[in-house]
Design a protein around this motif. Structure first.
Motif, PDB file in Angstrom:
ATOM      1  N   LYS A 183       0.832  -1.211   0.000  1.00  0.00           N
ATOM      2  CA  LYS A 183       0.000   0.000   0.000  1.00  0.00           C
ATOM      3  C   LYS A 183       0.860   1.252   0.000  1.00  0.00           C
ATOM      4  N   SER A 184       1.963   1.227   0.763  1.00  0.00           N
ATOM      5  CA  SER A 184       2.814   2.419   0.842  1.00  0.00           C
ATOM      6  C   SER A 184       3.542   2.678  -0.469  1.00  0.00           C
ATOM      7  N   GLU A 185       3.686   1.657  -1.289  1.00  0.00           N
ATOM      8  CA  GLU A 185       4.325   1.834  -2.588  1.00  0.00           C
ATOM      9  C   GLU A 185       3.380   2.457  -3.614  1.00  0.00           C
ATOM     10  N   GLU A 186       2.076   2.376  -3.362  1.00  0.00           N
ATOM     11  CA  GLU A 186       1.088   2.953  -4.269  1.00  0.00           C
ATOM     12  C   GLU A 186       0.857   4.411  -3.898  1.00  0.00           C
ATOM     13  N   PRO A 187       0.906   5.336  -4.847  1.00  0.00           N
ATOM     14  CA  PRO A 187       0.679   6.753  -4.544  1.00  0.00           C
ATOM     15  C   PRO A 187      -0.705   6.979  -3.931  1.00  0.00           C
ATOM     16  N   GLY A 188      -0.723   7.710  -2.824  1.00  0.00           N
ATOM     17  CA  GLY A 188      -1.992   8.054  -2.187  1.00  0.00           C
ATOM     18  C   GLY A 188      -2.614   6.958  -1.352  1.00  0.00           C
ATOM     19  N   LYS A 189      -1.964   5.818  -1.203  1.00  0.00           N
ATOM     20  CA  LYS A 189      -2.541   4.698  -0.466  1.00  0.00           C
ATOM     21  C   LYS A 189      -1.906   4.493   0.905  1.00  0.00           C
ATOM     22  N   ALA A 190      -0.858   5.187   1.236  1.00  0.00           N
ATOM     23  CA  ALA A 190      -0.129   4.958   2.484  1.00  0.00           C
ATOM     24  C   ALA A 190      -0.972   5.260   3.712  1.00  0.00           C
ATOM     25  N   ASP A 191      -1.951   6.158   3.597  1.00  0.00           N
ATOM     26  CA  ASP A 191      -2.761   6.536   4.743  1.00  0.00           C
ATOM     27  C   ASP A 191      -3.771   5.467   5.134  1.00  0.00           C
ATOM     28  N   SER A 192      -4.143   4.598   4.222  1.00  0.00           N
ATOM     29  CA  SER A 192      -5.180   3.612   4.515  1.00  0.00           C
ATOM     30  C   SER A 192      -4.554   2.255   4.805  1.00  0.00           C
ATOM     31  N   ALA A 193      -4.269   2.016   6.088  1.00  0.00           N
ATOM     32  CA  ALA A 193      -3.675   0.748   6.493  1.00  0.00           C
ATOM     33  C   ALA A 193      -4.735  -0.347   6.446  1.00  0.00           C
ATOM     34  N   PRO A 194      -4.361  -1.556   6.028  1.00  0.00           N
ATOM     35  CA  PRO A 194      -5.331  -2.652   5.987  1.00  0.00           C
ATOM     36  C   PRO A 194      -5.715  -3.078   7.386  1.00  0.00           C
ATOM     37  N   HIS A 195      -6.900  -3.621   7.524  1.00  0.00           N
ATOM     38  CA  HIS A 195      -7.378  -4.092   8.809  1.00  0.00           C
ATOM     39  C   HIS A 195      -7.057  -5.567   8.939  1.00  0.00           C
TER      40      HIS A 195
END
Length: 85
Positions: free
Chosen positions: A64-76
């Motif tokens: 997720k952190s490698e995808e732009p804009g996805k680092a804020d949404s951590a998986p549950h």
């Protein structure tokens, strides 16, 4: 996996491959059923092999952190039960 809207279908090879890690997808016909099967698997794994679930969680966070804009949404990840005592 073949999809049509919210419907899914797995090939025989995919069913066998998923079965090797404990996912039973032979009767899965919808995205929701697949999500429930993965959730069931994760809960079982968190009891039996919490190290595997933690490693999976770490891998998901890294992807997720490698995808732009996805680092804020951590998986549950499922909560691990304290079985120490």
């Amino acid at each position: 996996m073949l999809t049509s809207g919210r419907r899914v279908r797995f090939t025989t090879d995919e069913i066998k491959r998923h079965a090797r890690i404990g996912l039973e997808v032979g009767d899965v016909r919808t995205v929701e059923e697949f999500a429930r099967e993965v959730e069931r698997w994760a809960l079982v794994m968190s009891e039996v092999r919490p190290d595997v679930v933690l490693k999976l969680e770490q891998m998901l966070r890294e992807s997720k952190s490698e995808e732009p804009g996805k680092a804020d949404s951590a998986p549950h990840a499922p909560a691990l039960r304290d079985t120490s005592g």
